[in-house]
Design an enzyme around this catalytic site. Structure first.
Site, PDB file in Angstrom:
ATOM      1  N   GLU A 471      -3.811  -2.423   8.008  1.00  0.00           N
ATOM      2  CA  GLU A 471      -4.465  -2.651   9.295  1.00  0.00           C
ATOM      3  C   GLU A 471      -3.870  -1.786  10.398  1.00  0.00           C
ATOM      4  OE1 GLU A 471      -7.193  -4.071   9.776  1.00  0.00           O
ATOM      5  OE2 GLU A 471      -7.385  -4.987   7.803  1.00  0.00           O
ATOM      6  N   HIS A 474      -5.468   1.490  10.614  1.00  0.00           N
ATOM      7  CA  HIS A 474      -6.678   1.523  11.441  1.00  0.00           C
ATOM      8  C   HIS A 474      -6.324   1.657  12.927  1.00  0.00           C
ATOM      9  CE1 HIS A 474      -9.452   0.783   8.215  1.00  0.00           C
ATOM     10  NE2 HIS A 474      -8.868  -0.350   7.884  1.00  0.00           N
TER      11      HIS A 474
END
Length: 611
Positions: A471, A474
């Site tokens: 994550e 990202h």
């Protein structure tokens, strides 16, 4: 905004504007700001839509739309993001309502045939001009999106599409709100939670009768499904987890699927899957079906071998505990015996391993690795305003030039009403402003790792470390992007590519050197032993057959719902589990949390396979 040129880009090197976000808005202020944002943005669309053909220029058409998109995106995120993270229920409710109103407004603006016609005229006028590639792509994308909204179709058809799009946005928002607000608690005795470590048990709240409260949030669900050796407890939790908000969300899911099919038909597509896939490399659902069938066939033998191994482990477990052995793997057995494979075949003890991954050490190691890899420096902004005291804000600079790159928030622990998955939310796009300066990008990583207590730190399972790394990849994609236009900033790339950076970067959690940099024992700071590291790295191949076959099941159900009329989600899921996974689905299981948004509209970047 004039057409961006290479020289203009080179000149755009003044200090980056700061973040325009604030998180102290009350429910009333959110409501008021929403109305003002809609009014202000609509004026720009009205102005563009009223232009005469002879007056059309880049500046007053595409430039004006790009400029208002930047401001609108930032303000919209500031108003609709609190529904996912605010600790105040009143603010979450106001933010949800703001999202509904803004989503309806988005639909209205996407259906502006007058604006669409001006963009067509501009394309004709600039046909032989030397637009920069990204500006040309922006122009072409607006026309493509206009056609995908049906603006080339008769007015009566457009009105039908508009009403469907408005209803779809409301349904998606309500569906996710229901999941976020779920407060289900299951009481169990210590015996019913047998196999779970003492630090987990001691962290649970108690009922008045002295039982332990288990929620359906990730820090409870995943450890329980992996370690609890009481099958009935696992069965109850697995069924409840996959039936969250069943009554209300079942109805929403059915309406979502029906409306998507109707919209696709109005736009001339055979089904909704083909409508979505037109923008992807696959292009049509037949290509997807062939790919999934071929992949399932290649994984079948491996899946059979892994099921046989798990069944043998289940037989041993039942014999040791005096439990009946039924000769079958059930849905509530999967995570437990996947974990047992790691423990027996690879000698990886997850409870021991997590002692080497305290949150503070993992975070420091992760941030250090990303800074080194990408040539960045991160600086914690102590006491920076945020939506909750647990949230931290970091400023990011280019290590070589000192140029500001962006900022990111870390919101890592669960709380009531908070978004239940792991996701990266883009809050402010990194792009050019009308004056040629560059706006910094701002993103938030929202996750649900175990929260530290007075008696115990937050200790991460290795797969949670992998999720963290993924994550945060990202987040870096969001910040390091150098797009001219907000529409293409950060993770707003082609859908086929959006996972690629994070999937590449997460590989570092399977290498010795980076693992050492993000791990020490939480009690005495000793490094993770080489022998344990080697076992962990070898275990990467554990359960890969069944894991990927389950992914195919999810994809198959998604495709069935969006290609077939009246496909029942639970029945289709059960059929694909039997056919592909070889593990029967739990009777009455809903599973709507995955598919409702899998072909949804505006959502943060998130990884639904975690469910």
């Amino acid at each position: 905004m004039a057409p961006p040129t290479d020289s203009a880009m080179e000149a755009a090197a003044p200090p980056c504007p700061a973040s325009h976000l604030r998180w102290d808005l009350t429910a009333a202020q959110i409501q008021d700001a929403t109305a003002k944002l809609i009014e202000k943005t609509k004026r720009v669309y009205d102005t563009v839509g009223a232009l005469a053909q002879g007056d059309i220029s880049y500046e007053n058409t595409l430039g004006a739309l790009a400029a208002v998109e930047v401001e609108y995106t930032v303000q919209r995120n500031m108003l609709d993001f609190p529904q996912h993270v605010s600790p105040c229920k009143e603010v979450r409710a106001a933010s949800t309502e703001a999202d509904k109103k803004l989503s309806e407004f988005d639909v209205e603006m996407s259906m502006r045939r007058d604006v669409y016609q001006r963009i067509i005229w501009l394309q004709e006028k600039l046909e032989n001009s030397s637009l920069k590639p990204e500006a040309k792509r922006y122009l072409e994308r607006l026309i493509k999106l206009g056609r995908r909204s049906g603006l080339h179709l008769p007015e009566e058809t457009q009105e039908k599409i508009k009403e469907i799009k408005k209803r779809l946005s409301v349904l998606c928002i309500d569906f996710n709100k229901n999941l976020n607000e779920d407060t289900t608690v299951l009481p169990f005795s210590r015996e019913e939670l047998g196999g779970l470590p003492e630090d987990f048990l001691s962290s649970l709240e108690k009922t008045e009768e002295g039982n332990l409260k288990v929620t359906l949030k990730y820090p409870h669900y995943f450890p329980l499904m992996k370690k609890c050796h009481v099958p009935e407890t696992r069965r109850l939790v697995e069924k409840q987890f996959n039936s969250r908000c069943k009554e209300e969300n079942c109805l929403i899911l059915k309406e979502l699927v029906d409306l998507r099919a109707k919209k696709a038909a109005l736009l001339g597509f055979e089904n909704h899957a083909d409508f979505v896939l037109e923008m992807n490399m696959a292009k049509d659902c037949q290509t997807v079906a062939s790919f999934l069938d071929e992949l399932a066939a290649k994984l079948r033998v491996l899946g059979e071998q892994e099921r046989a191994l798990m069944l043998s482990l289940k037989r041993q477990e039942c014999e040791q505990r005096g439990l009946p052995f039924d000769g079958r793997l059930h849905a509530w057995d999967l995570r437990f015996y996947m974990n047992r494979v790691q423990e027996t075949l690879y000698q990886v003890d997850q409870n021991l391993l997590k002692e080497f991954f305290p949150m503070e050490v993992v975070t420091a190691g992760l941030l250090g690795i990303y800074q080194e890899l990408l040539g960045l420096t991160f600086r914690l902004e102590e006491g920076a305003p945020a939506w909750h005291p647990d949230v931290q804000l970091y400023a990011v600079q280019d290590a070589h030039s000192g140029q500001a790159v962006g900022k990111f928030y870390l919101d890592l622990y669960p709380r009531e009403g908070k978004y239940g998955h792991a996701a990266c939310f883009g809050l402010q796009p990194g792009c050019l402003l009308p004056d040629g300066s560059r706006q910094i990008s701002v993103a938030a990583m929202v996750a649900n790792f175990t929260k530290p207590t007075q008696n115990a730190p937050s200790l991460l399972q290795h797969d949670e470390v992998e999720t963290y790394f993924h994550e945060f990849g990202h987040v870096m994609h969001q910040l390091c992007s150098q797009a001219d236009f907000a529409m293409f900033s950060g993770t707003h790339v082609e859908r086929d590519f959006v996972e690629a950076p994070s999937q590449m970067l997460e590989n570092w959690v399977w290498e010795k050197e980076p693992l050492r940099r993000m791990s020490t024992h939480y009690k005495n700071s000793v490094p993770i032993p080489d022998q344990l590291l080697e076992k962990l790295i070898k275990s990467r191949q554990a359960n890969t057959g069944l894991f990927n076959l389950r992914q195919i099941v999810l994809a198959k159900v998604d495709q069935a719902l969006h290609t077939q009329m009246d496909a029942d989600p639970a029945e289709e899921y059960a059929r694909q589990c039997d056919k592909i996974l070889g593990v029967p689905a739990t009777p009455g299981r809903f599973c709507g949390g995955i598919w409702a948004v899998s072909h949804g509209d505006a959502m943060p970047h998130t990884d639904y396979w975690l469910d």
